[in-house]
Design a protein around this motif. Structure first.
Motif, PDB file in Angstrom:
ATOM      1  N   VAL A   1       0.403  -8.194  -4.101  1.00 25.94           N
ATOM      2  CA  VAL A   1      -1.063  -7.865  -3.779  1.00 25.94           C
ATOM      3  C   VAL A   1      -1.183  -6.331  -3.392  1.00 25.94           C
ATOM      4  CG1 VAL A   1      -2.882  -8.503  -2.497  1.00 25.94           C
ATOM      5  CG2 VAL A   1      -1.368 -10.220  -3.032  1.00 25.94           C
TER       6      VAL A   1
ATOM      7  N   TYR B   1       0.834  -1.199   0.092  1.00 26.23           N
ATOM      8  CA  TYR B   1      -0.077   0.125   0.070  1.00 26.23           C
ATOM      9  C   TYR B   1       1.100   1.116  -0.017  1.00 26.23           C
ATOM     10  CZ  TYR B   1      -4.126   2.652   0.473  1.00 26.23           C
ATOM     11  OH  TYR B   1      -5.007   3.822   0.402  1.00 26.23           O
TER      12      TYR B   1
ATOM     13  N   ARG C   1      -0.976  -1.362  20.409  1.00 29.38           N
ATOM     14  CA  ARG C   1      -0.684  -2.595  19.279  1.00 29.38           C
ATOM     15  C   ARG C   1      -0.169  -3.767  20.193  1.00 29.38           C
ATOM     16  NH1 ARG C   1       3.678  -0.415  15.234  1.00 29.38           N
ATOM     17  NH2 ARG C   1       3.995  -2.672  14.736  1.00 29.38           N
TER      18      ARG C   1
ATOM     19  N   ASP D   1       7.501  -7.422   4.399  1.00 34.53           N
ATOM     20  CA  ASP D   1       7.111  -6.263   3.979  1.00 34.53           C
ATOM     21  C   ASP D   1       7.879  -5.660   2.801  1.00 34.53           C
ATOM     22  OD1 ASP D   1       5.941  -6.471   6.634  1.00 34.53           O
ATOM     23  OD2 ASP D   1       7.098  -4.822   7.545  1.00 34.53           O
ATOM     24  N   CYS D   2       7.106  -4.590   2.502  1.00 34.94           N
ATOM     25  CA  CYS D   2       7.719  -3.923   1.057  1.00 34.94           C
ATOM     26  C   CYS D   2       8.465  -2.659   1.149  1.00 34.94           C
ATOM     27  CB  CYS D   2       6.589  -3.787  -0.033  1.00 34.94           C
ATOM     28  SG  CYS D   2       5.996  -5.616  -0.168  1.00 34.94           S
ATOM     29  N   ASP D   3       8.642  -2.115   2.353  1.00 34.67           N
ATOM     30  CA  ASP D   3       9.444  -1.091   2.732  1.00 34.67           C
ATOM     31  C   ASP D   3      11.004  -1.227   2.694  1.00 34.67           C
ATOM     32  OD1 ASP D   3       9.822  -2.577   4.948  1.00 34.67           O
ATOM     33  OD2 ASP D   3       8.893  -1.218   6.241  1.00 34.67           O
TER      34      ASP D   3
ATOM     35  N   ARG E   1      13.370   1.948   6.693  1.00 32.92           N
ATOM     36  CA  ARG E   1      12.699   2.561   5.510  1.00 32.92           C
ATOM     37  C   ARG E   1      13.270   3.804   4.981  1.00 32.92           C
ATOM     38  NH1 ARG E   1       7.306   2.711   3.390  1.00 32.92           N
ATOM     39  NH2 ARG E   1       6.358   1.370   4.566  1.00 32.92           N
TER      40      ARG E   1
ATOM     41  N   GLY F   1      -5.906  -4.130   3.791  1.00 33.47           N
ATOM     42  CA  GLY F   1      -5.726  -4.735   5.019  1.00 33.47           C
ATOM     43  C   GLY F   1      -4.333  -5.822   4.741  1.00 33.47           C
ATOM     44  N   LEU F   2      -3.348  -5.634   5.675  1.00 37.97           N
ATOM     45  CA  LEU F   2      -2.098  -6.495   5.406  1.00 37.97           C
ATOM     46  C   LEU F   2      -2.446  -7.921   5.435  1.00 37.97           C
ATOM     47  CD1 LEU F   2       0.693  -6.741   5.098  1.00 37.97           C
ATOM     48  CD2 LEU F   2       0.943  -6.480   7.623  1.00 37.97           C
TER      49      LEU F   2
ATOM     50  N   GLU G   1       3.870   2.022  -1.876  1.00 41.97           N
ATOM     51  CA  GLU G   1       5.254   1.567  -1.865  1.00 41.97           C
ATOM     52  C   GLU G   1       5.862   1.774  -3.443  1.00 41.97           C
ATOM     53  OE1 GLU G   1       6.447   0.943   0.836  1.00 41.97           O
ATOM     54  OE2 GLU G   1       5.075  -0.076   2.127  1.00 41.97           O
TER      55      GLU G   1
ATOM     56  N   LYS H   1       2.829   2.498   7.759  1.00 42.99           N
ATOM     57  CA  LYS H   1       1.337   2.442   7.822  1.00 42.99           C
ATOM     58  C   LYS H   1       0.902   2.325   9.101  1.00 42.99           C
ATOM     59  CE  LYS H   1       1.801   2.276   3.623  1.00 42.99           C
ATOM     60  NZ  LYS H   1       3.314   2.254   3.301  1.00 42.99           N
ATOM     61  N   THR H   2       2.031   1.861  10.355  1.00 42.02           N
ATOM     62  CA  THR H   2       1.600   1.729  11.616  1.00 42.02           C
ATOM     63  C   THR H   2       1.869   2.989  12.366  1.00 42.02           C
ATOM     64  OG1 THR H   2       3.544   0.717  11.966  1.00 42.02           O
ATOM     65  CG2 THR H   2       1.917  -0.634  11.452  1.00 42.02           C
TER      66      THR H   2
HETATM   67  N1  LIG Z   1      -2.002  -4.747   0.290  1.00 45.54           N
HETATM   68  C1  LIG Z   1      -1.723  -4.117   1.476  1.00 45.54           C
HETATM   69  N2  LIG Z   1      -0.527  -4.023   1.948  1.00 45.54           N
HETATM   70  C2  LIG Z   1      -0.499  -3.190   3.206  1.00 45.54           C
HETATM   71  C3  LIG Z   1      -1.584  -2.460   3.668  1.00 45.54           C
HETATM   72  N3  LIG Z   1      -0.979  -1.850   4.793  1.00 45.54           N
HETATM   73  C4  LIG Z   1      -0.021  -2.130   5.058  1.00 45.54           C
HETATM   74  N4  LIG Z   1       0.661  -2.792   3.956  1.00 45.54           N
HETATM   75  C5  LIG Z   1       1.999  -3.297   3.726  1.00 45.54           C
HETATM   76  O1  LIG Z   1       2.384  -3.840   4.722  1.00 45.54           O
HETATM   77  C6  LIG Z   1       3.706  -3.852   4.908  1.00 45.54           C
HETATM   78  C7  LIG Z   1       4.000  -3.213   6.148  1.00 45.54           C
HETATM   79  O2  LIG Z   1       3.766  -2.150   6.370  1.00 45.54           O
HETATM   80  P1  LIG Z   1       4.670  -0.874   7.142  1.00 45.54           P
HETATM   81  O3  LIG Z   1       4.188   0.651   6.773  1.00 45.54           O
HETATM   82  O4  LIG Z   1       6.203  -1.222   6.797  1.00 45.54           O
HETATM   83  O5  LIG Z   1       4.423  -1.201   8.739  1.00 45.54           O
HETATM   84  P2  LIG Z   1       5.371  -1.730   9.567  1.00 45.54           P
HETATM   85  O6  LIG Z   1       6.370  -2.769   9.105  1.00 45.54           O
HETATM   86  O7  LIG Z   1       4.394  -2.462  10.680  1.00 45.54           O
HETATM   87  O8  LIG Z   1       5.962  -0.599  10.450  1.00 45.54           O
HETATM   88  P3  LIG Z   1       7.359  -0.021  10.476  1.00 45.54           P
HETATM   89  O9  LIG Z   1       8.010  -0.649  11.617  1.00 45.54           O
HETATM   90  O10 LIG Z   1       7.157   1.634  10.654  1.00 45.54           O
HETATM   91  O11 LIG Z   1       8.029  -0.162   9.127  1.00 45.54           O
HETATM   92  C8  LIG Z   1       4.356  -2.928   3.912  1.00 45.54           C
HETATM   93  O12 LIG Z   1       4.681  -3.554   2.697  1.00 45.54           O
HETATM   94  C9  LIG Z   1       2.949  -2.212   3.570  1.00 45.54           C
HETATM   95  O13 LIG Z   1       2.828  -1.591   2.129  1.00 45.54           O
HETATM   96  C10 LIG Z   1      -3.023  -2.553   3.435  1.00 45.54           C
HETATM   97  O14 LIG Z   1      -3.914  -2.116   3.650  1.00 45.54           O
HETATM   98  N5  LIG Z   1      -2.913  -3.300   2.163  1.00 45.54           N
END
Ligand SMILES: Nc1nc2c(ncn2[C@@H]2O[C@H](COP(=O)(O)OP(=O)(O)OP(=O)(O)O)[C@@H](O)[C@H]2O)c(=O)[nH]1
Ligand SMILES: [Mg+2]
Length: 245
Positions: free
Chosen positions: A43, A17, A235, A105-107, A218, A80-81, A19, A224-225
């Motif tokens: 996805v 989402y 969380r 993750d895609c970051d 990143r 949603g993840l 990225e 996203k969190t």
């Molecule tokens: N398809 C999809 N992917 C999501 C959604 N929300 C987050 N993602 C993906 O989930 C992965 C994790 O999100 P991050 O933003 O890195 O969240 P995180 O790893 O929990 O948080 P950080 O520790 O800050 O990196 C990333 O690849 C996001 O693009 C969503 O609603 N849909």
């Protein structure tokens, strides 16, 4: 795994989402380090930043040789993840016949160069292979002291309740045999789903191995969190409740 490893199909599911700047290098990184036939399934939940166009560009570039290497699974309704990963896992297994499914993750916080080590864990006998920040050789240099402490507390809680065989229950950097994912579907949101999956895998007697990896910050796009104390505590509490259940 008893099939010739060169014939195995590994699918890496990439949930995205927003990225846009990460997805191209990530797809390249995963495919360039592949040690078997390898398909990347992105996805994307119709990201407004144009991530989907980046995926299409990569598909055009990498699918050119005739072999399918990149699939763009665009969702316009769902978000949603966890459901995104599950959608990719289902495509990987039931549409493309994957033997092993991985996701991350895609970051670019999880290095694509480490995917083969997770896959080798499965080839070496594990049912589930976990990229771990909290075993020797692993590290988390992406997060500040508060987030790292919270992660260690949650993981300590998870280990006490679910078993000491896993150190990084909230990893999110996973490879698993397709048969395991056919039995265990993902439940819960974000870090929660990972605790739930690893807890059930452990309890049901699956072999879970950890492989160290270094979680890096990143450099493009936004997390996203939550990033403040209140979000972290919220969380953390949700994850502890999931362990307890
Ligand atoms: N398809 C999809 N992917 C999501 C959604 N929300 C987050 N993602 C993906 O989930 C992965 C994790 O999100 P991050 O933003 O890195 O969240 P995180 O790893 O929990 O948080 P950080 O520790 O800050 O990196 C990333 O690849 C996001 O693009 C969503 O609603 N849909
Ligand atoms: Mg992240």
């Amino acid at each position: 795994m008893n099939r010739d490893s060169r014939n195995l199909l590994v699918c890496t599911v990439l949930p995205t989402y927003n990225e846009r700047d990460n997805i191209g290098p990530l797809i390249e990184g995963v495919l360039d380090h592949a040690i078997t036939r390898h398909l990347v399934i992105v996805v994307d939940d119709n990201s407004p930043d144009g991530t989907g166009a980046g995926v299409d560009e990569m598909a055009q570039k990498r699918n050119n040789g005739g072999e399918l290497c990149v699939v763009h699974a665009r969702r316009t309704e769902a978000r949603g993840l966890t459901s995104a990963i599950q959608h990719g896992v289902d495509l990987a297994i039931y549409t493309f016949g994957a033997d092993i499914v991985t996701w991350m993750d895609c970051d670019l916080s999880m290095p694509p160069a480490d995917v083969p080590r997770l896959v080798q864990g499965i080839m070496g006998g594990a049912d589930v292979s976990v990229g771990s920040r909290w075993v020797r050789g692993g590290a988390d240099v992406a997060h500040g002291a508060m987030a790292r402490t919270l992660s260690l507390v949650i993981n300590g809680f998870a280990m006490a309740l679910l078993g000491w065989g896993v150190r990084d229950y909230t990893s999110g950097f996973i490879a698993a045999r397709a048969e395991v994912l056919q039995r265990l579907r993902l439940r819960g949101d974000y870090g929660e789903y990972c605790i739930d999956l690893l807890g059930r895998a452990h309890r049901q007697g699956y072999i879970v191995w950890e492989t160290p990896y270094r979680c890096v910050p990143r450099t493009a796009g936004e997390s996203k969190t939550g990033i403040d104390l209140w979000d972290y505590l919220n969380r953390g509490a949700t994850m502890c409740v999931r362990c307890w259940r």
